[in-house]
Design an enzyme around this catalytic site. Sequence first.
Site, PDB file in Angstrom:
ATOM      1  N   HIS A 112       0.814  -1.218   0.000  1.00 30.52           N
ATOM      2  CA  HIS A 112       0.000   0.000   0.000  1.00 30.52           C
ATOM      3  C   HIS A 112       0.847   1.268   0.000  1.00 30.52           C
ATOM      4  CE1 HIS A 112       0.420  -0.086   4.528  1.00 30.52           C
ATOM      5  NE2 HIS A 112       0.459   1.217   4.348  1.00 30.52           N
ATOM      6  N   ASP A 142       0.097  -7.636   1.668  1.00 30.41           N
ATOM      7  CA  ASP A 142       0.513  -6.234   1.655  1.00 30.41           C
ATOM      8  C   ASP A 142       2.030  -6.097   1.642  1.00 30.41           C
ATOM      9  OD1 ASP A 142       0.196  -3.522   1.512  1.00 30.41           O
ATOM     10  OD2 ASP A 142      -0.301  -3.227   3.631  1.00 30.41           O
ATOM     11  N   SER A 215       4.748   2.420   7.898  1.00 29.31           N
ATOM     12  CA  SER A 215       4.341   1.289   7.063  1.00 29.31           C
ATOM     13  C   SER A 215       5.493   0.805   6.195  1.00 29.31           C
ATOM     14  CB  SER A 215       3.167   1.687   6.169  1.00 29.31           C
ATOM     15  OG  SER A 215       2.006   1.887   6.923  1.00 29.31           O
TER      16      SER A 215
END
Length: 485
Positions: A112, A142, A215
Amino acid sequence: MTPPAAIRAIWLTALAMALVIAQAISASARPESFADLAQKVSPAVVNITTSTVVAQGTGPSPIVPEGSPFEDFFRDFQDRNNNGEGDRPRRTSALGSGFVISEDGYIVTNNHVIETADEIIIEFFSGKELTASVIGTDPKTDIALLKVDADEPLPFVSFADSDTARVGDWVIAMGNPLGQGFSVSAGIVSARNRELSGTYDDYIQTDAAINRGNSGGPLFNLDGQVVGVNTAILSPNGGSIGIGFSMASNVVTRVVDQLQEFGETRRGWLGVRIQDVTDDVAEAMGLEKVAGALVTDVPEGPAAEAGMESGDVIMQFDGYDVEDTRGLVRRVGNTSVGKTVRVVVFRDGKTQTLRVTLGRREAAEGVVPAAQPGESEAPSEVEILGLTLSQLDDELRSQLELDDNASGLVVADIDSLSEAYEKGMRAGDVITEAGQQKLSSISDLEDRITDAREAGRKSILLLVRRAGEPRFVALSLDAEEEDPQ
């Protein structure tokens, strides 16, 4: 000669010193500082800046009711922001983190972070910047694999075996939180094997501070190895509240190896639809243990070719016991495409071993469920187990958008106080099997109920379809006090 009292005194002194040393060793298990570890691994951690070209009018806009006195105000506000440029494309940026896993420039991050990017810039701890290309991505976990071309070998870190991580172990998270640059936070492993929403989820939960921008960054153990990839946070306000999630390294390494070799993932595919075995399902089927994966449908594919049937309970896969559906899905996905495995199923009161050659899940995502053939009979209606049931006819097949050869019983109405309602059955559901035998008429269902009672069963297992999706529901026969006539 030394007196006995003196000897005892010496021993007591030695014992006291040993206890002090043991306490000191125990206390040293808690590090006084993470500075040496942070200094060691920081050169392999990177900040990631992505940029994307978007149309001017694609950003979020306030919701204003048509005709509202604020409508003109917000229109003028948007026009001023657009500087009169209308829908002229503009470039937006986003931030994330990652880490180098090889000296030749392979970098791991979250999918993402980079999935919509036109350009990916990698900033290293030294301040050097390089442009990265995408090797492959896996939205299911992911994870994304990037590559940069450097003039010299890059510092890198290795993966740990996440299965050895224990709740309470120290960990540190590194990354680029809120765009503030390189940052380190410390915490512990709060929980293992967390599942959020994905099929292959296996998250490590940690209280090390993880925020937006973290992230894709690494979660390190005290040996400086990556035990997880920081992916998500649980928060009511968007900030860290000490509940962060890192995808376990053992999941990541399998994905990265496939992305590096093929540029895509290649997961094993069994070709069944399944649900967990519950207490009432186990009783209805005569299972001794509440475990396994109950097969609800067998579309065209590897399992069908091997002779697997709807209603089978998968007890073992490739030598491993199957506890539930989640475990089976992960085990199958981690098995090589094309491998022939032994699958032990429970069918008709006994076990049977099938040999299944696995297909590839990615190539089979759009497989259509197998049709349920059957004979069409004159329509009728009856109340059984709190359900008002009608036999399928052409009109009902049309209303429910079913195949012309679909058979079974339609739930025309349902008692909202019934067990069936509590277990999720609703009007419009189609019951295609009872007691693991196909239904083509109401009398078939009545016969299955009679057979279950005579066998001493307390419940009966129904295969229920809604919008083509099958699931098994076990209903208590105590709810049916009279013969269904």
